[in-house]
Design a protein around this motif. Structure first.
Motif, PDB file in Angstrom:
ATOM      1  N   MET A 113       0.837  -1.187   0.000  1.00  0.00           N
ATOM      2  CA  MET A 113       0.000   0.000   0.000  1.00  0.00           C
ATOM      3  C   MET A 113       0.883   1.252   0.000  1.00  0.00           C
ATOM      4  O   MET A 113       1.806   1.362   0.794  1.00  0.00           O
ATOM      5  N   ILE A 114       0.592   2.163  -0.898  1.00  0.00           N
ATOM      6  CA  ILE A 114       1.350   3.410  -1.022  1.00  0.00           C
ATOM      7  C   ILE A 114       0.543   4.542  -0.412  1.00  0.00           C
ATOM      8  O   ILE A 114      -0.644   4.701  -0.691  1.00  0.00           O
ATOM      9  N   THR A 115       1.210   5.330   0.416  1.00  0.00           N
ATOM     10  CA  THR A 115       0.616   6.518   1.010  1.00  0.00           C
ATOM     11  C   THR A 115       1.424   7.722   0.555  1.00  0.00           C
ATOM     12  O   THR A 115       2.651   7.662   0.501  1.00  0.00           O
ATOM     13  N   VAL A 116       0.735   8.802   0.232  1.00  0.00           N
ATOM     14  CA  VAL A 116       1.397  10.045  -0.169  1.00  0.00           C
ATOM     15  C   VAL A 116       1.157  11.074   0.926  1.00  0.00           C
ATOM     16  O   VAL A 116       0.046  11.221   1.424  1.00  0.00           O
ATOM     17  N   ARG A 117       2.243  11.749   1.298  1.00  0.00           N
ATOM     18  CA  ARG A 117       2.163  12.781   2.335  1.00  0.00           C
ATOM     19  C   ARG A 117       3.257  13.806   2.082  1.00  0.00           C
ATOM     20  O   ARG A 117       4.161  13.594   1.270  1.00  0.00           O
ATOM     21  N   CYS A 118       3.171  14.907   2.799  1.00  0.00           N
ATOM     22  CA  CYS A 118       4.242  15.901   2.734  1.00  0.00           C
ATOM     23  C   CYS A 118       5.465  15.345   3.468  1.00  0.00           C
ATOM     24  O   CYS A 118       5.326  14.634   4.460  1.00  0.00           O
ATOM     25  N   PRO A 119       6.652  15.670   2.978  1.00  0.00           N
ATOM     26  CA  PRO A 119       7.849  15.164   3.653  1.00  0.00           C
ATOM     27  C   PRO A 119       8.085  15.875   4.979  1.00  0.00           C
ATOM     28  O   PRO A 119       7.695  17.022   5.166  1.00  0.00           O
ATOM     29  N   ILE A 120       8.732  15.149   5.879  1.00  0.00           N
ATOM     30  CA  ILE A 120       9.185  15.728   7.141  1.00  0.00           C
ATOM     31  C   ILE A 120      10.719  15.705   7.122  1.00  0.00           C
ATOM     32  O   ILE A 120      11.331  15.045   6.280  1.00  0.00           O
ATOM     33  N   THR A 121      11.323  16.418   8.044  1.00  0.00           N
ATOM     34  CA  THR A 121      12.784  16.528   8.084  1.00  0.00           C
ATOM     35  C   THR A 121      13.460  15.161   8.087  1.00  0.00           C
ATOM     36  O   THR A 121      14.473  14.964   7.406  1.00  0.00           O
ATOM     37  N   LEU A 122      12.889  14.211   8.812  1.00  0.00           N
ATOM     38  CA  LEU A 122      13.496  12.881   8.887  1.00  0.00           C
ATOM     39  C   LEU A 122      13.486  12.148   7.539  1.00  0.00           C
ATOM     40  O   LEU A 122      14.216  11.180   7.369  1.00  0.00           O
ATOM     41  N   ASP A 123      12.665  12.580   6.596  1.00  0.00           N
ATOM     42  CA  ASP A 123      12.592  11.932   5.284  1.00  0.00           C
ATOM     43  C   ASP A 123      13.743  12.305   4.356  1.00  0.00           C
ATOM     44  O   ASP A 123      14.027  11.582   3.397  1.00  0.00           O
ATOM     45  N   THR A 124      14.380  13.429   4.594  1.00  0.00           N
ATOM     46  CA  THR A 124      15.301  13.954   3.588  1.00  0.00           C
ATOM     47  C   THR A 124      16.513  13.053   3.335  1.00  0.00           C
ATOM     48  O   THR A 124      16.975  12.967   2.198  1.00  0.00           O
ATOM     49  N   ALA A 125      17.015  12.368   4.324  1.00  0.00           N
ATOM     50  CA  ALA A 125      18.151  11.459   4.096  1.00  0.00           C
ATOM     51  C   ALA A 125      17.742  10.308   3.184  1.00  0.00           C
ATOM     52  O   ALA A 125      18.491   9.936   2.272  1.00  0.00           O
ATOM     53  N   GLY A 132      20.859  14.876   2.373  1.00  0.00           N
ATOM     54  CA  GLY A 132      19.593  15.178   3.020  1.00  0.00           C
ATOM     55  C   GLY A 132      19.458  16.668   3.305  1.00  0.00           C
ATOM     56  O   GLY A 132      18.375  17.238   3.177  1.00  0.00           O
ATOM     57  N   GLN A 133      20.570  17.303   3.649  1.00  0.00           N
ATOM     58  CA  GLN A 133      20.556  18.748   3.899  1.00  0.00           C
ATOM     59  C   GLN A 133      20.215  19.510   2.625  1.00  0.00           C
ATOM     60  O   GLN A 133      19.465  20.483   2.669  1.00  0.00           O
ATOM     61  N   ASP A 134      20.746  19.068   1.467  1.00  0.00           N
ATOM     62  CA  ASP A 134      20.388  19.699   0.194  1.00  0.00           C
ATOM     63  C   ASP A 134      18.877  19.666   0.009  1.00  0.00           C
ATOM     64  O   ASP A 134      18.252  20.679  -0.321  1.00  0.00           O
ATOM     65  N   LEU A 135      18.296  18.493   0.204  1.00  0.00           N
ATOM     66  CA  LEU A 135      16.853  18.356   0.008  1.00  0.00           C
ATOM     67  C   LEU A 135      16.076  19.194   1.008  1.00  0.00           C
ATOM     68  O   LEU A 135      15.075  19.828   0.647  1.00  0.00           O
ATOM     69  N   ALA A 136      16.503  19.242   2.247  1.00  0.00           N
ATOM     70  CA  ALA A 136      15.827  20.068   3.248  1.00  0.00           C
ATOM     71  C   ALA A 136      15.834  21.536   2.817  1.00  0.00           C
ATOM     72  O   ALA A 136      14.828  22.239   2.970  1.00  0.00           O
ATOM     73  N   GLU A 137      16.959  21.986   2.270  1.00  0.00           N
ATOM     74  CA  GLU A 137      17.055  23.374   1.799  1.00  0.00           C
ATOM     75  C   GLU A 137      16.160  23.612   0.591  1.00  0.00           C
ATOM     76  O   GLU A 137      15.522  24.656   0.482  1.00  0.00           O
ATOM     77  N   TRP A 138      16.101  22.649  -0.343  1.00  0.00           N
ATOM     78  CA  TRP A 138      15.231  22.794  -1.514  1.00  0.00           C
ATOM     79  C   TRP A 138      13.772  22.887  -1.078  1.00  0.00           C
ATOM     80  O   TRP A 138      13.008  23.701  -1.588  1.00  0.00           O
ATOM     81  N   ILE A 139      13.384  22.027  -0.140  1.00  0.00           N
ATOM     82  CA  ILE A 139      12.003  22.012   0.340  1.00  0.00           C
ATOM     83  C   ILE A 139      11.645  23.350   0.986  1.00  0.00           C
ATOM     84  O   ILE A 139      10.557  23.887   0.785  1.00  0.00           O
ATOM     85  N   ALA A 140      12.569  23.906   1.758  1.00  0.00           N
ATOM     86  CA  ALA A 140      12.321  25.154   2.485  1.00  0.00           C
ATOM     87  C   ALA A 140      12.487  26.395   1.607  1.00  0.00           C
ATOM     88  O   ALA A 140      12.075  27.491   2.011  1.00  0.00           O
TER      89      ALA A 140
END
Length: 161
Positions: free
Chosen positions: A1-13, A37-45
């Motif tokens: 089962m696939i669930t879609v949600r907004c990412p949280i900080t712990l997801d970025t790695a 993961g830090q790159d992705l956190a910055e892109w998201i923000a």
């Protein structure tokens, strides 16, 4: 089962791991260097008022894909650029469809009129994915020089919301 949600900080790695596997395999993304993961956190923000990010997770909460939309300098204000990444070996399982449903809803809420996909012409899977969502070709960029020096053609596809 696939669930879609907004990412949280712990997801970025895990998002970075998935994307780095795709970058390492080559041939499907314009990205040439590994990300963190830090790159992705910055892109998201970076531009939360004009972008939307979603992750797809399996039953064990493992990231199996992610997608985002954001403005692009070469596009008009009413258009958003889309990027989609699905874990290698997991395509064709509905992950991209689930992500796109959430992304379309967000794009409309953000006031976008259409979504642009900028795809390498040699990325057969990406071309098929966006075509299957209803994206239509509207431009070809020939001889695009990638960050790693490789020359590829790019296809631009448009999806009207």
């Amino acid at each position: 089962m696939i669930t879609v949600r907004c990412p949280i900080t712990l997801d970025t790695a895990d998002m970075a791991r998935l994307l780095n596997e795709i970058i390492s395999a080559g041939g499907t993304t314009a990205m040439a260097r590994p990300v963190t993961g830090q790159d992705l956190a910055e892109w998201i923000a970076h531009d939360p008022d004009h972008s939307a990010w979603y992750v797809a997770v399996d039953g064990a909460e493992r990231i199996v894909g992610f997608q985002w939309i954001e403005p692009a300098k070469y596009l008009p204000r009413e258009a958003a650029e889309i990027a989609t990444f699905v874990q290698i070996g997991q395509t064709g399982l509905g992950i991209g469809s689930a992500l796109f449903t959430a992304t379309c809803k967000a794009a409309k809420a953000l006031g976008y009129v259409w979504i642009n996909a900028n795809i390498r012409a040699d990325n057969e899977g990406g071309l098929i994915y966006y075509q299957s969502r209803g994206f239509q070709d509207y431009r070809v960029i020939e001889g695009h020089k990638m960050a790693d020096g490789q020359i590829v053609d790019k296809r631009l596809k448009r999806f009207d919301l």
